[in-house]
Design a protein around this motif. Structure first.
Motif, PDB file in Angstrom:
ATOM      1  N   UNK A 141      62.202  55.232  17.278  1.00  0.00           N
ATOM      2  CA  UNK A 141      61.658  54.827  15.981  1.00  0.00           C
ATOM      3  C   UNK A 141      62.487  53.729  15.316  1.00  0.00           C
ATOM      4  N   UNK A 142      63.498  53.179  16.001  1.00  0.00           N
ATOM      5  CA  UNK A 142      64.322  52.088  15.479  1.00  0.00           C
ATOM      6  C   UNK A 142      63.966  50.815  16.235  1.00  0.00           C
ATOM      7  N   UNK A 143      63.596  49.763  15.478  1.00  0.00           N
ATOM      8  CA  UNK A 143      63.243  48.487  16.098  1.00  0.00           C
ATOM      9  C   UNK A 143      64.089  47.367  15.512  1.00  0.00           C
ATOM     10  N   UNK A 144      64.210  46.278  16.255  1.00  0.00           N
ATOM     11  CA  UNK A 144      64.855  45.065  15.757  1.00  0.00           C
ATOM     12  C   UNK A 144      63.804  44.235  15.037  1.00  0.00           C
ATOM     13  N   UNK A 145      64.212  43.573  13.953  1.00  0.00           N
ATOM     14  CA  UNK A 145      63.295  42.733  13.190  1.00  0.00           C
ATOM     15  C   UNK A 145      64.087  41.596  12.554  1.00  0.00           C
ATOM     16  N   UNK A 146      63.396  40.775  11.784  1.00  0.00           N
ATOM     17  CA  UNK A 146      64.024  39.669  11.069  1.00  0.00           C
ATOM     18  C   UNK A 146      63.889  39.909   9.572  1.00  0.00           C
ATOM     19  N   UNK A 147      65.010  39.788   8.853  1.00  0.00           N
ATOM     20  CA  UNK A 147      65.037  39.910   7.398  1.00  0.00           C
ATOM     21  C   UNK A 147      65.077  38.499   6.837  1.00  0.00           C
ATOM     22  N   UNK A 148      64.173  38.196   5.912  1.00  0.00           N
ATOM     23  CA  UNK A 148      64.092  36.855   5.339  1.00  0.00           C
ATOM     24  C   UNK A 148      64.229  36.941   3.822  1.00  0.00           C
ATOM     25  N   UNK A 149      65.143  36.145   3.267  1.00  0.00           N
ATOM     26  CA  UNK A 149      65.226  36.010   1.815  1.00  0.00           C
ATOM     27  C   UNK A 149      64.915  34.553   1.483  1.00  0.00           C
TER      28      UNK A 149
ATOM     29  N   UNK B 149      63.816  51.503  10.658  1.00  0.00           N
ATOM     30  CA  UNK B 149      63.371  52.826  11.082  1.00  0.00           C
ATOM     31  C   UNK B 149      61.877  52.866  10.764  1.00  0.00           C
ATOM     32  N   UNK B 150      61.048  52.897  11.790  1.00  0.00           N
ATOM     33  CA  UNK B 150      59.603  52.835  11.580  1.00  0.00           C
ATOM     34  C   UNK B 150      59.037  54.111  10.974  1.00  0.00           C
ATOM     35  N   UNK B 151      59.766  55.214  11.037  1.00  0.00           N
ATOM     36  CA  UNK B 151      59.298  56.453  10.415  1.00  0.00           C
ATOM     37  C   UNK B 151      59.503  56.426   8.899  1.00  0.00           C
ATOM     38  N   UNK B 152      60.681  55.967   8.448  1.00  0.00           N
ATOM     39  CA  UNK B 152      61.017  55.980   7.022  1.00  0.00           C
ATOM     40  C   UNK B 152      60.804  54.623   6.346  1.00  0.00           C
ATOM     41  N   UNK B 153      60.621  53.566   7.141  1.00  0.00           N
ATOM     42  CA  UNK B 153      60.486  52.177   6.672  1.00  0.00           C
ATOM     43  C   UNK B 153      61.793  51.637   6.085  1.00  0.00           C
ATOM     44  N   UNK B 154      62.915  52.291   6.411  1.00  0.00           N
ATOM     45  CA  UNK B 154      64.216  51.806   5.942  1.00  0.00           C
ATOM     46  C   UNK B 154      64.652  50.601   6.764  1.00  0.00           C
ATOM     47  N   UNK B 155      65.107  49.561   6.065  1.00  0.00           N
ATOM     48  CA  UNK B 155      65.671  48.367   6.682  1.00  0.00           C
ATOM     49  C   UNK B 155      67.187  48.499   6.565  1.00  0.00           C
ATOM     50  N   UNK B 156      67.912  48.328   7.682  1.00  0.00           N
ATOM     51  CA  UNK B 156      69.363  48.489   7.644  1.00  0.00           C
ATOM     52  C   UNK B 156      70.022  47.557   8.648  1.00  0.00           C
ATOM     53  N   UNK B 157      71.340  47.575   8.694  1.00  0.00           N
ATOM     54  CA  UNK B 157      72.115  46.667   9.546  1.00  0.00           C
ATOM     55  C   UNK B 157      71.678  45.214   9.345  1.00  0.00           C
ATOM     56  N   UNK B 158      71.454  44.850   8.076  1.00  0.00           N
ATOM     57  CA  UNK B 158      71.073  43.475   7.750  1.00  0.00           C
ATOM     58  C   UNK B 158      72.318  42.599   7.874  1.00  0.00           C
ATOM     59  N   UNK B 159      72.242  41.564   8.681  1.00  0.00           N
ATOM     60  CA  UNK B 159      73.368  40.660   8.869  1.00  0.00           C
ATOM     61  C   UNK B 159      73.508  39.787   7.621  1.00  0.00           C
TER      62      UNK B 159
END
Length: 77
Positions: free
Chosen positions: A4-12, A27-37
């Motif tokens: 349930x953990x995927x890699x994605x891109x965070x854009x500001x 985390x696709x179950x909780x929709x939490x975004x983490x480990x943002x570089x």
């Protein structure tokens, strides 16, 4: 990584359209975004932030200690 953990891109987006992209995990179950570089940038005016998953943009919100987040929102602390 768990299934349930995927890699994605965070854009500001800043200062009239300057988009800063970094890696993150979701985390696709909780929709939490983490480990943002973190990235240092000389920008001032914040406009919006979102994540990109399989080419699709999804708005993301920063939650406070209450942890209140919408059922369909992506979020981070």
């Amino acid at each position: 990584m768990g299934e349930n953990i995927i890699n994605a891109t965070f854009v500001s987006v800043w200062d009239g359209g300057i988009a800063i992209e970094t890696e993150c995990k979701i985390n696709t179950n909780t929709r939490e975004v983490f480990d943002i570089i973190s990235v240092e940038a000389d920008v001032d005016v914040f406009e919006r932030q979102y994540v990109v998953i399989d080419g699709q943009e999804y708005d993301v919100v920063c939650v406070d200690e209450s942890g209140k987040v919408g059922e369909r929102e992506y979020w981070f602390r």
